[in-house]
Design an enzyme around this catalytic site. Structure first.
Site, PDB file in Angstrom:
ATOM      1  N   HIS A   1      46.751  94.688  53.005  1.00  0.00           N
ATOM      2  CA  HIS A   1      47.124  94.049  51.737  1.00  0.00           C
ATOM      3  C   HIS A   1      46.076  93.034  51.299  1.00  0.00           C
ATOM      4  O   HIS A   1      45.211  92.622  52.076  1.00  0.00           O
ATOM      5  CB  HIS A   1      48.467  93.328  51.876  1.00  0.00           C
ATOM      6  CG  HIS A   1      48.414  92.138  52.796  1.00  0.00           C
ATOM      7  ND1 HIS A   1      48.327  92.247  54.172  1.00  0.00           N
ATOM      8  CD2 HIS A   1      48.408  90.814  52.530  1.00  0.00           C
ATOM      9  CE1 HIS A   1      48.289  91.046  54.711  1.00  0.00           C
ATOM     10  NE2 HIS A   1      48.322  90.156  53.741  1.00  0.00           N
TER      11      HIS A   1
ATOM     12  N   ASP B   1      46.385  89.141  49.431  1.00  0.00           N
ATOM     13  CA  ASP B   1      47.463  88.149  49.378  1.00  0.00           C
ATOM     14  C   ASP B   1      48.032  88.004  47.965  1.00  0.00           C
ATOM     15  O   ASP B   1      47.286  87.990  46.973  1.00  0.00           O
ATOM     16  CB  ASP B   1      46.935  86.784  49.857  1.00  0.00           C
ATOM     17  CG  ASP B   1      46.595  86.827  51.340  1.00  0.00           C
ATOM     18  OD1 ASP B   1      47.337  87.481  52.103  1.00  0.00           O
ATOM     19  OD2 ASP B   1      45.582  86.219  51.730  1.00  0.00           O
TER      20      ASP B   1
ATOM     21  N   HIS C   1      43.148  92.931  53.995  1.00  0.00           N
ATOM     22  CA  HIS C   1      43.127  92.591  55.420  1.00  0.00           C
ATOM     23  C   HIS C   1      44.401  93.081  56.098  1.00  0.00           C
ATOM     24  O   HIS C   1      45.394  93.410  55.441  1.00  0.00           O
ATOM     25  CB  HIS C   1      42.918  91.088  55.640  1.00  0.00           C
ATOM     26  CG  HIS C   1      43.938  90.222  54.969  1.00  0.00           C
ATOM     27  ND1 HIS C   1      43.930  89.965  53.620  1.00  0.00           N
ATOM     28  CD2 HIS C   1      45.018  89.562  55.463  1.00  0.00           C
ATOM     29  CE1 HIS C   1      44.939  89.180  53.307  1.00  0.00           C
ATOM     30  NE2 HIS C   1      45.617  88.916  54.404  1.00  0.00           N
TER      31      HIS C   1
ATOM     32  N   ARG D   1      47.295  78.818  57.482  1.00  0.00           N
ATOM     33  CA  ARG D   1      46.606  79.448  56.332  1.00  0.00           C
ATOM     34  C   ARG D   1      46.725  78.584  55.094  1.00  0.00           C
ATOM     35  O   ARG D   1      47.819  78.162  54.730  1.00  0.00           O
ATOM     36  CB  ARG D   1      47.197  80.830  56.034  1.00  0.00           C
ATOM     37  CG  ARG D   1      46.384  81.582  54.994  1.00  0.00           C
ATOM     38  CD  ARG D   1      46.964  82.944  54.684  1.00  0.00           C
ATOM     39  NE  ARG D   1      47.685  82.933  53.421  1.00  0.00           N
ATOM     40  CZ  ARG D   1      48.430  83.943  52.973  1.00  0.00           C
ATOM     41  NH1 ARG D   1      48.555  85.050  53.687  1.00  0.00           N
ATOM     42  NH2 ARG D   1      49.039  83.864  51.805  1.00  0.00           N
TER      43      ARG D   1
HETATM   44  C1  SIN Z   1      47.722  87.176  56.593  1.00  0.00           C
HETATM   45  O1  SIN Z   1      47.999  88.240  56.084  1.00  0.00           O
HETATM   46  O2  SIN Z   1      47.425  86.183  55.942  1.00  0.00           O
HETATM   47  C2  SIN Z   1      47.721  87.065  58.100  1.00  0.00           C
HETATM   48  C3  SIN Z   1      46.430  87.483  58.694  1.00  0.00           C
HETATM   49  C4  SIN Z   1      46.388  87.238  60.166  1.00  0.00           C
HETATM   50  O3  SIN Z   1      47.283  86.587  60.710  1.00  0.00           O
HETATM   51  O4  SIN Z   1      45.430  87.695  60.800  1.00  0.00           O
END
Ligand code: SIN
Length: 283
Positions: free
Chosen positions: A103, A105, A259, A274
């Site tokens: 996806h 974000d 990602h 994050r």
């Molecule tokens: C996310 O999708 O922000 C998580 C990515 C991760 O935890 O590696």
């Protein structure tokens, strides 16, 4: 490997991704350095830093050098730092992990994120890597006929499947402050092919988490082509893989990169902070 006057850039794969050596993000970085980091992000799409020690304030301060911060609609931030999402999977948790589908974000927002800065606090001894995929390459490798078809197409995005009331998001991510709501039913439309606002490059902009159908088509009608694009957009040749250590940081450009967080560390804890930088409306 290339060296700017201030830091070293070491690409990690052919498609995208580079480690930046010689910068301590906790320091008060001057505008030239920030502009060089921004350029490295534009050139490599996802950049990585090792051995960082960032307080929540320093993490937020670094992110704010690149834009306004995003308020997540369905995941509450830390009590004292609402813009920091606490992504944690405990050692005894089974089942799915947060971010464990390819996806970008928050594409269910009208103006999805510019990028995200993920900081590792606790990582498993092995596993829990994150994969990234270059969506410029995903677009550029399509046939001319497919590009022509996609160029005029709009896609409907919604958070319903992940954060809707029926999604059980709160139960899936047991130790995270996920708050499913009916707001997740809202829909927005974005072009399937997005032009990067800074580089002008075209990239694919659909993802399995939030893209639900093409505008003017039913989900069933959309599914064959949509599934093809989901599969194509994560082909191995478009990806890089980051192995985390405590103190590592990944900073990705959400406008050109997807990602995927691997869920291959049963019995171990993984904890991240994050911060998400707000973006602009795709065109
Ligand atoms: C996310 O999708 O922000 C998580 C990515 C991760 O935890 O590696």
């Amino acid at each position: 490997m290339s060296t700017t006057t201030r830091f070293e850039i070491v690409p990690v794969a052919g498609a995208l991704g580079a480690e930046i050596h010689g910068v301590h993000l906790s320091e008060n970085l001057d505008d030239t350095l920030i502009s060089d980091i921004r350029q490295a992000l534009l050139d490599h799409l996802v950049i990585f830093f090792r051995d960082q020690e960032l307080s929540p304030e320093q993490h937020l301060a670094f992110a704010q050098r690149f834009g306004e911060l995003d308020d997540h609609d369905f995941v509450k931030g830390l009590p004292d730092y609402p813009h920091i999402l606490h992504l944690v999977k405990e050692a005894d948790e089974t089942g799915i992990n947060f971010g464990g589908t390819w996806h970008s974000d928050v594409t269910y927002q009208e103006a999805p994120a510019l990028g995200s800065i993920l900081y590792a606090l606790d990582v498993p001894p092995v596993g829990g890597d994150t994969l990234f995929a270059n969506q410029f390459l995903a677009y550029e490798t399509l046939s001319d006929g497919m590009k022509e078809l996609l160029d005029g197409l709009m896609c409907i995005h919604s958070a319903k499947g992940i954060f809707g009331l029926d999604s059980y998001a709160d139960k899936k991510f047991k130790h995270m402050a996920v708050e499913p709501s009916e707001k997740a039913d809202e829909e927005v439309e974005h072009p399937v092919v997005r032009t990067h606002p800074e580089s002008g490059r075209k990239g694919l902009f659909v993802n399995r988490n939030f893209s639900t159908r093409f505008k003017g088509m039913t989900p069933e009608e959309s599914a064959p082509l949509m599934n093809y694009l989901f599969e194509h957009s994560k082909r191995e040749a478009f990806t890089c893989r980051f192995r985390w250590e405590k103190g590592s940081i990944a900073f990705w450009d959400n406008r050109s990169v997807m990602h995927f967080a691997l869920n291959d560390y049963p019995g171990y804890r993984r904890e991240m902070h994050r911060v998400t930088i707000a973006g602009d409306r795709p065109f």
